[in-house]
Design a protein around this motif. Structure first.
Motif, mmCIF file in Angstrom:
data_model
loop_
_atom_site.group_PDB
_atom_site.id
_atom_site.type_symbol
_atom_site.label_atom_id
_atom_site.label_comp_id
_atom_site.label_asym_id
_atom_site.label_seq_id
_atom_site.Cartn_x
_atom_site.Cartn_y
_atom_site.Cartn_z
ATOM 1 N N ALA A 1 -29.736 15.043 24.543
ATOM 2 C CA ALA A 1 -28.643 16.022 24.548
ATOM 3 C C ALA A 1 -29.169 17.403 24.921
ATOM 4 O O ALA A 1 -28.559 18.114 25.738
ATOM 5 N N ASP A 2 -30.308 17.775 24.362
ATOM 6 C CA ASP A 2 -30.927 19.070 24.696
ATOM 7 C C ASP A 2 -31.296 19.136 26.175
ATOM 8 O O ASP A 2 -31.101 20.166 26.825
ATOM 9 N N ALA A 3 -31.827 18.036 26.723
ATOM 10 C CA ALA A 3 -32.234 18.016 28.126
ATOM 11 C C ALA A 3 -31.029 18.121 29.061
ATOM 12 O O ALA A 3 -31.082 18.824 30.077
ATOM 13 N N ILE A 4 -29.942 17.449 28.711
ATOM 14 C CA ILE A 4 -28.722 17.537 29.522
ATOM 15 C C ILE A 4 -28.198 18.962 29.508
ATOM 16 O O ILE A 4 -27.883 19.544 30.550
ATOM 17 N N ALA A 5 -28.113 19.543 28.325
ATOM 18 C CA ALA A 5 -27.614 20.919 28.204
ATOM 19 C C ALA A 5 -28.524 21.896 28.957
ATOM 20 O O ALA A 5 -28.031 22.778 29.669
ATOM 21 N N ALA A 6 -29.825 21.742 28.827
ATOM 22 C CA ALA A 6 -30.763 22.641 29.510
ATOM 23 C C ALA A 6 -30.621 22.524 31.027
ATOM 24 O O ALA A 6 -30.650 23.538 31.737
ATOM 25 N N LEU B 1 -22.324 23.198 22.806
ATOM 26 C CA LEU B 1 -21.102 23.296 23.606
ATOM 27 C C LEU B 1 -20.715 21.939 24.193
ATOM 28 O O LEU B 1 -19.544 21.702 24.469
ATOM 29 N N LEU B 2 -21.707 21.071 24.367
ATOM 30 C CA LEU B 2 -21.450 19.755 24.948
ATOM 31 C C LEU B 2 -21.475 18.614 23.937
ATOM 32 O O LEU B 2 -20.762 17.627 24.107
ATOM 33 N N PHE B 3 -22.302 18.746 22.903
ATOM 34 C CA PHE B 3 -22.537 17.626 21.991
ATOM 35 C C PHE B 3 -22.280 17.994 20.537
ATOM 36 O O PHE B 3 -22.381 19.154 20.152
ATOM 37 N N THR B 4 -21.988 16.965 19.762
ATOM 38 C CA THR B 4 -21.815 17.089 18.324
ATOM 39 C C THR B 4 -22.570 15.933 17.671
ATOM 40 O O THR B 4 -22.709 14.867 18.290
ATOM 41 N N PRO B 5 -23.072 16.099 16.452
ATOM 42 C CA PRO B 5 -23.748 14.977 15.788
ATOM 43 C C PRO B 5 -22.811 13.780 15.642
ATOM 44 O O PRO B 5 -21.634 13.939 15.288
ATOM 45 N N ALA B 6 -23.320 12.604 15.945
ATOM 46 C CA ALA B 6 -22.535 11.377 15.823
ATOM 47 C C ALA B 6 -22.454 10.971 14.361
ATOM 48 O O ALA B 6 -23.336 11.284 13.567
ATOM 49 N N MET B 7 -21.409 10.282 14.038
ATOM 50 C CA MET B 7 -21.258 9.756 12.681
ATOM 51 C C MET B 7 -22.333 8.701 12.449
ATOM 52 O O MET B 7 -22.642 7.925 13.351
ATOM 53 N N ALA B 8 -22.884 8.651 11.254
ATOM 54 C CA ALA B 8 -23.980 7.733 10.944
ATOM 55 C C ALA B 8 -23.577 6.275 11.114
ATOM 56 O O ALA B 8 -24.392 5.444 11.492
ATOM 57 N N ASP B 9 -22.325 5.946 10.873
ATOM 58 C CA ASP B 9 -21.900 4.550 10.993
ATOM 59 C C ASP B 9 -21.269 4.239 12.350
ATOM 60 O O ASP B 9 -20.671 3.197 12.551
ATOM 61 N N ASP B 10 -21.422 5.128 13.309
ATOM 62 C CA ASP B 10 -20.883 4.934 14.650
ATOM 63 C C ASP B 10 -21.646 3.817 15.336
ATOM 64 O O ASP B 10 -22.835 3.891 15.552
#
Length: 85
Positions: free
Chosen positions: A54-59, A67-76
């Motif tokens: 996620a950091d590499a995509i944003a960079a 702005l692009l990502f949010t933490p995923a739910m643990a049970d996702d």
């Protein structure tokens, strides 16, 4: 502070806006070091990615990760990361 197990794209529209005029999915995937198919799955909400990806995509797009990502739910169930990621 521990990082979340996976990061989910906030919306495909945000990614498309960030990519506009800079990259298509193929060139962005190459720059980040992932496959185009994996990026398509992330963009479509079918997969999550590691915080590092996620950091590499944003960079690569010159935007903040949050702005692009949010933490995923643990049970996702989509919170799996392919080998080599």
């Amino acid at each position: 502070m521990a990082r979340p197990p996976g990061m989910a794209l906030r919306s495909p529209e945000r990614l498309e806006l960030a990519m506009a005029g800079q990259h298509n999915k193929s060139s962005l995937a190459r720059k980040v070091g992932i496959t185009r198919s994996y990026l398509v799955m992330i963009a479509g909400g079918q997969r999550t990615c590691s915080p590092d990806t996620a950091d590499a995509i944003a960079a690569a797009l010159h935007v903040r990760t949050d702005l692009l990502f949010t933490p995923a739910m643990a049970d996702d169930s989509a919170a799996t990361t392919p080998k080599g990621e």
